[in-house]
Write a protein that holds these residues in place. Structure first.
Motif, short mmCIF file in Angstrom:
data_model
loop_
_atom_site.label_atom_id
_atom_site.label_comp_id
_atom_site.label_asym_id
_atom_site.label_seq_id
_atom_site.Cartn_x
_atom_site.Cartn_y
_atom_site.Cartn_z
N GLN A 146 -21.28 8.90 -21.18
CA GLN A 146 -20.55 9.34 -22.36
C GLN A 146 -21.42 9.16 -23.60
OE1 GLN A 146 -18.29 5.31 -23.82
NE2 GLN A 146 -17.00 6.89 -22.97
N CYS A 147 -21.11 9.94 -24.59
CA CYS A 147 -21.84 9.90 -25.84
C CYS A 147 -21.35 8.69 -26.64
CB CYS A 147 -21.58 11.20 -26.59
SG CYS A 147 -22.15 11.20 -28.28
N ALA A 148 -22.28 7.84 -27.07
CA ALA A 148 -21.88 6.61 -27.77
C ALA A 148 -21.43 6.87 -29.20
CB ALA A 148 -23.05 5.63 -27.77
N VAL A 149 -21.65 8.08 -29.69
CA VAL A 149 -21.22 8.38 -31.06
C VAL A 149 -19.76 8.82 -31.06
CG1 VAL A 149 -21.66 9.74 -33.14
CG2 VAL A 149 -23.58 8.97 -31.73
N CYS A 150 -19.41 9.80 -30.24
CA CYS A 150 -18.02 10.30 -30.24
C CYS A 150 -17.19 9.68 -29.12
CB CYS A 150 -18.00 11.82 -30.13
SG CYS A 150 -18.60 12.42 -28.53
#
Ligand SMILES: [Zn+2]
Ligand SMILES: [Zn+2]
Length: 152
Positions: A74-78
């Protein structure tokens, strides 16, 4: 001092305007390596201003890839799971994020959202300060190696 920079953020001098003495002082401190001498930290000169954005050249050179079918993570930003064919940008620390998430981030600051790995910026004063911090760290490391070799 933070308000100073937020009000005057990197504006070129208008004609008839006098050069800014504070910035000259800051450059002198940075280029001369007088940080420790006068006991100043970057934050003392630049207040709560966060580190500058990542260098445009660094951003342009980031590797692009597309999420493969069945790829986990998963993307750690969103914080959303990656979906097939989504475009990602890879940082030098090997972390990667959605392009649409990490590009606005890198246009604001110069570190990886996951591990805080710092990338080059286009801010000369900041770079000079960082260079100085690095050589200071290197000097301390050398001293401790020397100390080890003499007393062990
Ligand atoms: Zn994302
Ligand atoms: Zn990272």
């Amino acid at each position: 001092m933070s308000s100073y920079f937020s009000e005057h953020d990197c504006e070129p001098l208008a004609s008839g305007q006098t050069p800014d003495h504070f910035l000259h002082f800051a450059r002198l401190i940075a280029t001369g390596g007088y940080w420790e001498l006068v006991g100043l930290q970057y934050s003392d000169l630049f207040g709560e201003k966060p580190p500058p954005p990542t260098s445009k050249a660094v951003i342009e050179s980031l590797k692009t890839s597309y999420i493969k079918e069945g790829e986990k993570g998963q993307c750690a930003v969103c914080l959303k799971a990656y979906e097939a064919a989504e475009e990602c940008k890879h940082l030098p620390c090997t972390h990667y994020f959605h392009s649409s998430c990490v590009l606005p981030w890198l246009n604001k600051t110069n570190s990886c959202p996951m591990c805080r790995y710092e990338m080059k910026t286009d801010d000369t004063v900041y770079e000079e300060y960082r260079q100085r911090q690095k050589s200071e760290a290197g000097r301390k490391a050398q001293l401790s190696v020397l100390h080890e070799s003499m007393f062990s």
